[in-house]
Design an enzyme around this catalytic site. Structure first.
Site, mmCIF file in Angstrom:
data_model
loop_
_atom_site.group_PDB
_atom_site.id
_atom_site.type_symbol
_atom_site.label_atom_id
_atom_site.label_comp_id
_atom_site.label_asym_id
_atom_site.label_seq_id
_atom_site.Cartn_x
_atom_site.Cartn_y
_atom_site.Cartn_z
ATOM 1 N N ASN A 77 0.840 -1.194 0.000
ATOM 2 C CA ASN A 77 0.000 0.000 0.000
ATOM 3 C C ASN A 77 0.874 1.243 0.000
ATOM 4 O OD1 ASN A 77 -1.859 2.075 0.795
ATOM 5 N ND2 ASN A 77 -1.501 1.544 2.935
ATOM 6 N N CYS A 139 3.937 4.196 9.959
ATOM 7 C CA CYS A 139 3.757 4.268 8.511
ATOM 8 C C CYS A 139 5.128 4.408 7.832
ATOM 9 C CB CYS A 139 2.865 5.440 8.147
ATOM 10 S SG CYS A 139 2.583 5.617 6.377
#
Length: 437
Positions: A77, A139
């Protein structure tokens, strides 16, 4: 019927299944549908600071690894945090919490690593009535290049500092989401605990490039002929996540620190494994993106059925049960002996066990006996490695059978010892010899 109601750092939910912070929790529409399907809670997709929202790419955001049956095994992603207006998100969070007071609503946050930035956003989230916050320190793409996400989560001193700021400026429980892109996850968890964090959640996604297009020679997903590393998730990361959860659960310095388990959870069994290794609840993303929100119904019923069969009345009977059985390799019993056994009635004579053992292992499985195709374990050669079990396409056709103490081990010619002995005591261990001297 087993009671799977969950309380995690004081946050109550009807079950331990939360949706992780990701595209499925980006807006009220999604979250309302998730709650109707049965999810016990959500972590709202990560909010940034006030001002112009981040900008996502306008093209492919996902890469994938598939099994032979096209089943999704791994997911990459490159999407960033929410690109919706901060105040729109806050209004929706408040309304959703009012509509669903029995569900957990936790808000993921990522702002610059400056005290004033955290001090400014925390009261805004608190006003929504949300149950808690999760600091996205994991992240690995896009935001990390701006000094946030995993760029912070890879530095224990920063984790401790941010934990202290948030505990200082909010009444809400503070959960620290950890990055797996680190040498030793325990250092990050210890820092979170030192800073006063109420819990940790893990794992976030893993730095990855899933594939390369061999026509354009660009990584997938491709944006105008170029590609970037992204965050890897899905069933393939589950073993990594289980290891890191167990590491924190059994670390004396983080003992008792609540853990929210994340990473490849697709079935009730996956969830039960995380709980058994010490997670207080679990978060799911890829399974929902692959199969839809109703996948949670199978997770709920499966977990209840298993708990009923095993006599576990509540989640407390499961959480942490496997943790004491996780140990260092050096403490494994070297006197334990097991041999592979092939069920001849179940064997389809495909020969995969023989090829795997003959070419890459210990030459312990026959292929022909008396001129007939026949696969049988030669105990005098078998070291009990169980490679054959894992390559066999027929479930339970090959099983590992422990040898009882006193039984002759045909490979060594010695009886199996009843005495526990590990590497720290072994005569081949030079450190053991030094200690004896």
């Amino acid at each position: 019927m087993a009671d799977i109601r969950n309380t995690f750092v004081g946050i109550k939910s009807p079950n331990p299944f939360w949706l992780a912070s990701a595209p499925p929790t980006d807006k009220a529409y999604n979250v309302e549908r998730a709650f109707k399907a049965g999810w016990g809670g959500v972590v709202w997709k990560t909010l940034g600071e006030e001002g112009p929202p981040v900008v996502n790419v306008n093209g492919p955001r996902y890469g994938a690894i598939w099994g032979a049956d096209r089943r999704l095994l791994g997911f990459n992603n490159i999407e960033l945090i929410t690109d919706r207006d901060l105040y729109l998100n806050l209004r929706e969070i408040k309304q959703v919490k009012m509509n669903w007071p029995d569900r957990a609503v936790v808000v993921s946050l990522m702002v610059p690593c400056e005290e004033e930035s955290w001090k400014a956003i925390l009261p805004l989230v608190e006003e929504t009535g949300a149950d808690g916050i999760e600091l996205n320190l994991g992240c690995p793409h896009g935001m990390s290049e701006r000094g946030m996400g995993s760029a912070v989560g890879q530095v224990p001193e920063y984790i401790e500092m941010l934990s202290r700021w948030c505990k200082q400026y909010t009444r809400m429980p503070v959960i620290i989401k950890l990055t797996p892109n680190i040498t030793d996850i325990r250092h990050a968890a210890r820092a979170a605990k030192r800073g006063g964090a109420d819990a940790v959640s893990l794992i976030n996604t893993i730095n990855s490039i899933t594939s390369v297009n061999l026509d354009t020679f660009s990584p997938e997903p491709t944006i105008d002929g170029k590609g970037s590393h992204g965050g890897y998730c899905g069933p393939a990361v589950k073993p990594i996540a289980l290891h890191m959860v167990a590491d924190i659960a059994r670390d004396p310095e983080t003992q008792g620190l609540p853990i929210s388990g994340i990473g490849g959870i697709t079935t009730w069994r996956d969830a039960a494994e995380f709980l058994a290794l010490g997670a207080g609840n679990v978060q799911v993303c890829t399974a929902a993106m692959t199969y839809g929100f109703k996948v949670v119904q199978e997770m709920i019923e499966g977990l209840k059925d298993w708990m009923d069969r095993k006599g576990h009345a509540t989640l407390d009977d499961v959480v942490g049960r496997a943790t004491p059985n996780v140990t260092d390799w050096r403490y494994l019993n070297l006197n334990y002996v097991a041999k592979a056994h092939i069920d001849q009635d179940a064997c389809i004579k495909c020969g995969r066990c023989h090829i795997a053992c003959e070419d890459t292992s210990h030459q312990a499985i026959t292929s022909m006996v008396d001129g007939v195709r026949h696969f049988e374990v030669m105990e005098e050669e078998c070291v009990g490695c169980n490679l054959c079990v894992n390559v066999c396409p027929v479930e339970n056709c090959i099983t590992m059978q422990p040898l009882a103490a006193g039984t002759l081990d045909k490979r060594t010619g010695e009886p199996v010892s009843p005495v526990y002995a590990n590497w720290t005591q072994h005569p081949n261990n030079p450190m053991a010899k030094v200690a004896a001297e």
